[in-house]
Design an enzyme around this catalytic site. Structure first.
Site, PDB file in Angstrom:
ATOM      1  CG  PHE A 145      -1.957   1.288   1.056  1.00  0.00           C
ATOM      2  CD1 PHE A 145      -2.971   1.090   0.428  1.00  0.00           C
ATOM      3  CD2 PHE A 145      -1.604   2.428   1.907  1.00  0.00           C
ATOM      4  CE1 PHE A 145      -3.876   2.297   0.404  1.00  0.00           C
ATOM      5  CE2 PHE A 145      -2.274   3.486   1.823  1.00  0.00           C
ATOM      6  CZ  PHE A 145      -3.349   3.504   0.878  1.00  0.00           C
ATOM      7  CG  ASP A 230       5.867   3.901   1.646  1.00  0.00           C
ATOM      8  OD1 ASP A 230       5.843   4.566   2.256  1.00  0.00           O
ATOM      9  OD2 ASP A 230       4.785   3.878   0.762  1.00  0.00           O
ATOM     10  CE  LYS A 259      -0.195   7.129   6.392  1.00  0.00           C
ATOM     11  NZ  LYS A 259      -1.488   7.937   6.017  1.00  0.00           N
TER      12      LYS A 259
END
Length: 404
Positions: A145, A230, A259
């Protein structure tokens, strides 16, 4: 009745009528937050056991971060990259020094950071590795993801993310996560990079086998390919180290961050890494009006300041050990498996018990906010500022729910 006097049902009705239904949130309408706690419009308090999917690593309204934001709001918030501003250079320097990298490309969302890394890898492949134009490939892994843009879903294995959104972007090969032999078989002379989450978040906080990431680095070195990590969910102290790759002593050529980099205040992301790759960009080839804006940089600098102390890495390590020890006691009592690292756990619920959605709803009724993924897995990721007593309160609620 005014909007501020409305009850939760009124807000839920507005959401249902006017917003696109691209999420399926719990029926909780939050109006305030502080630390590891939030309060809904009716005054009920909840323990936040999700932390905005790691965007709130430092808690709601962290004083150091809100002070930095407020101070910058009184000065300048946006210049665009048409001009320099006094927060940009210091932010890039401080983030590079924190992460042990050479160069920074600030963007906004995590998906933007991943898209940027894909573009950088391709440019590097053509200009440095001399892969024939339009022929390079990037290796990814299953159950990944990295976002939901058209290019990113092109290499997703999630049918929900892909259905009815084609045609898809070519140039990607997919290997099974954790299977080093299958990954090795995907390398060719056209391989530009391997893009991988050191720990898979959306898949259910899946930790690869020991040594896997080291082998991935070795394969990249052997074939002359880049390693792109990531770390948007796994990075910035969530797992007990600054970056999840640090657990294996592995270094990537590029990292995508996001984030928590925005402190739960605004979207801030970045690609950080080697100047040999990032330095290939020339004016006009890539950009973002809001990327690296003064407000984002001021908040990002405050985030870097918090991470420099090591306090949050230590809290994640210490409280994470407690979290996993206690969750491990539930295996066989409504829980099939627990995975994760630091203050991050994927809890697979046992067959015959509540589904992930049912468990999330039952937890909310008990004043704990958590969210399911992939049907029967609860993702637990409380803010790193959580106190041990509150952590136990949340775990007790999980035990009650899965044991019913």
């Amino acid at each position: 009745m005014t909007m501020t006097e409305s009850r939760a049902a009124d807000f839920l009705a507005l959401d249902e009528h006017y917003s696109a239904h691209n999420y399926h949130p719990l029926d909780v309408v939050i109006s305030e937050g502080e630390g590891a706690w939030v309060t809904d419009v009716e005054g009920k308090r909840y323990l936040d056991f999700l932390a905005g999917y790691s965007a709130l690593n430092f808690g709601h309204r962290n004083p150091a971060l809100t002070e930095a934001a407020i101070a910058q709001l009184g000065k300048v918030t946006l210049t665009s990259r048409a001009f320099h501003h006094d927060q940009f250079g210091p932010f890039c320097q401080e983030l590079a020094e924190l992460t042990g990298t050479e160069m920074v490309l600030p963007m906004n969302s995590g998906a933007e950071a991943v898209e940027s890394a894909v573009k950088l890898a391709r440019k590097w492949a053509y200009q440095v590795k001399k892969v024939p134009q339009d022929g390079c490939e990037i290796i990814v892994v299953g159950e990944n993801f990295h976002g939901r843009t058209t290019t990113i879903i092109s290499f997703s294995t999630d049918d929900t993310a892909r259905a009815d959104f084609g045609p898809f972007t070519p140039g990607f090969r997919v290997a099974k996560y954790g299977d080093i032999d299958e990954l090795a078989a995907q390398f060719t002379e056209r391989t530009a990079a391997v893009l991988i989450e050191p720990i898979q978040g959306e898949a259910g906080v899946v930790v690869p086998p020991a040594g896997y990431l080291t082998r991935v680095r070795e394969l990249c070195d052997r074939s002359g390919a880049l390693l792109i990590a990531d770390e948007i969910q796994s990075g910035l102290a969530r797992t007990g180290t600054l970056l999840a790759l640090d657990h294996e002593g592995v270094r990537a050529d590029l990292y995508t961050l996001g984030k928590a980099l925005g402190g739960g205040i605004l979207p801030v992301s970045a690609v950080v890494g080697s100047a040999d790759v990032l330095g290939l960009l020339k004016p006009g080839e890539h950009g973002s009006t809001f990327g690296g804006n003064p407000l984002a940089c001021a908040v990002g600098r405050a985030v870097v300041g918090l991470l420099r102390t090591g306090e949050f890495q230590e809290r994640s390590t210490r409280l994470g050990a407690h979290l996993h020890a206690r969750l491990g006691e539930l295996v066989g009592s409504g829980v099939a498996e627990v995975r994760g690292r630091g203050l991050w756990a994927g809890v697979d619920l046992a067959p015959g018990g509540p589904t992930g959605r049912e468990a999330s709803q039952a937890l909310a009724q008990r004043g704990v906010l958590c969210k399911e993924t992939h049907g029967n897995t609860l993702r637990i990721a409380p803010p790193l500022v959580i106190e041990e007593a509150d952590l136990d309160r949340g775990i007790d609620a999980v035990a009650e729910v899965v044991g019913t």
